[in-house]
Design a protein around this motif. Structure first.
Motif, PDB file in Angstrom:
ATOM      1  N   ASP A   4       0.739  -1.249  -0.026  1.00  0.00           N
ATOM      2  CA  ASP A   4      -0.218   0.112   0.127  1.00  0.00           C
ATOM      3  C   ASP A   4       0.826   1.324  -0.012  1.00  0.00           C
ATOM      4  O   ASP A   4       0.359   2.198  -0.287  1.00  0.00           O
ATOM      5  CB  ASP A   4      -0.988  -0.109   1.085  1.00  0.00           C
ATOM      6  N   ARG A   5       2.152   1.279   0.262  1.00  0.00           N
ATOM      7  CA  ARG A   5       2.672   2.438   0.402  1.00  0.00           C
ATOM      8  C   ARG A   5       4.381   2.354  -0.287  1.00  0.00           C
ATOM      9  O   ARG A   5       5.248   2.747   0.629  1.00  0.00           O
ATOM     10  CB  ARG A   5       3.176   2.710   1.901  1.00  0.00           C
ATOM     11  N   VAL A  59      10.785   1.683  -2.992  1.00  0.00           N
ATOM     12  CA  VAL A  59      10.730   2.866  -2.301  1.00  0.00           C
ATOM     13  C   VAL A  59       9.538   2.756  -1.572  1.00  0.00           C
ATOM     14  O   VAL A  59       8.491   2.815  -1.910  1.00  0.00           O
ATOM     15  CB  VAL A  59      11.032   3.985  -3.037  1.00  0.00           C
ATOM     16  N   GLN A  60       9.893   2.912  -0.135  1.00  0.00           N
ATOM     17  CA  GLN A  60       8.736   2.723   0.783  1.00  0.00           C
ATOM     18  C   GLN A  60       8.504   4.504   1.205  1.00  0.00           C
ATOM     19  O   GLN A  60       9.145   4.998   1.386  1.00  0.00           O
ATOM     20  CB  GLN A  60       8.894   2.026   1.954  1.00  0.00           C
ATOM     21  N   PHE A  61       7.167   4.857   0.960  1.00  0.00           N
ATOM     22  CA  PHE A  61       6.652   6.081   1.461  1.00  0.00           C
ATOM     23  C   PHE A  61       6.834   6.193   2.938  1.00  0.00           C
ATOM     24  O   PHE A  61       6.047   5.250   3.653  1.00  0.00           O
ATOM     25  CB  PHE A  61       5.489   6.431   0.785  1.00  0.00           C
ATOM     26  N   VAL A  62       7.022   7.189   3.566  1.00  0.00           N
ATOM     27  CA  VAL A  62       7.245   7.196   4.901  1.00  0.00           C
ATOM     28  C   VAL A  62       6.447   8.788   5.156  1.00  0.00           C
ATOM     29  O   VAL A  62       6.865   9.661   4.824  1.00  0.00           O
ATOM     30  CB  VAL A  62       8.527   7.364   5.587  1.00  0.00           C
ATOM     31  N   GLY A  63       5.337   8.787   6.417  1.00  0.00           N
ATOM     32  CA  GLY A  63       4.976   9.893   6.453  1.00  0.00           C
ATOM     33  C   GLY A  63       5.484  10.631   7.961  1.00  0.00           C
ATOM     34  O   GLY A  63       6.031   9.927   8.614  1.00  0.00           O
ATOM     35  N   GLY A  64       5.196  11.630   7.975  1.00  0.00           N
ATOM     36  CA  GLY A  64       5.544  12.283   9.308  1.00  0.00           C
ATOM     37  C   GLY A  64       5.762  13.776   9.014  1.00  0.00           C
ATOM     38  O   GLY A  64       5.596  14.247   8.093  1.00  0.00           O
ATOM     39  N   GLY A  65       6.019  14.528  10.036  1.00  0.00           N
ATOM     40  CA  GLY A  65       5.943  15.911   9.898  1.00  0.00           C
ATOM     41  C   GLY A  65       7.367  16.406  10.297  1.00  0.00           C
ATOM     42  O   GLY A  65       8.259  17.375  10.171  1.00  0.00           O
TER      43      GLY A  65
END
Length: 67
Positions: free
Chosen positions: A31-32, A61-67
């Motif tokens: 999914d990511r 490539v894995q998508f990583v969320g964050g701020g």
């Protein structure tokens, strides 16, 4: 069994019918991630119809969320 290269590392995995099965065999949640197979980006909609053969070169490539 087949030998492939994933992110520059040679790996031996079970034979897989398509790219989605390969991701599952590698333990990667689909999914990511974005996938490049033999220097071609593969759209997620084509993963179930994209075959993967021994000797394939993948960049995942894995998508990583964050701020």
């Amino acid at each position: 069994m087949m030998t492939i290269v994933v992110n520059g590392e040679q790996r031996t995995v079970q034979d897989c019918a398509n790219l989605l099965e390969l991701l599952a065999a590698l333990g990667i949640e689909a999914d990511r991630v974005a996938v490049e197979l033999n220097r071609q980006i593969v759209r997620k909609t084509a993963w179930t119809i994209t075959p993967v053969a021994s000797g394939a070169n993948l960049e995942i490539v894995q998508f990583v969320g964050g701020g």
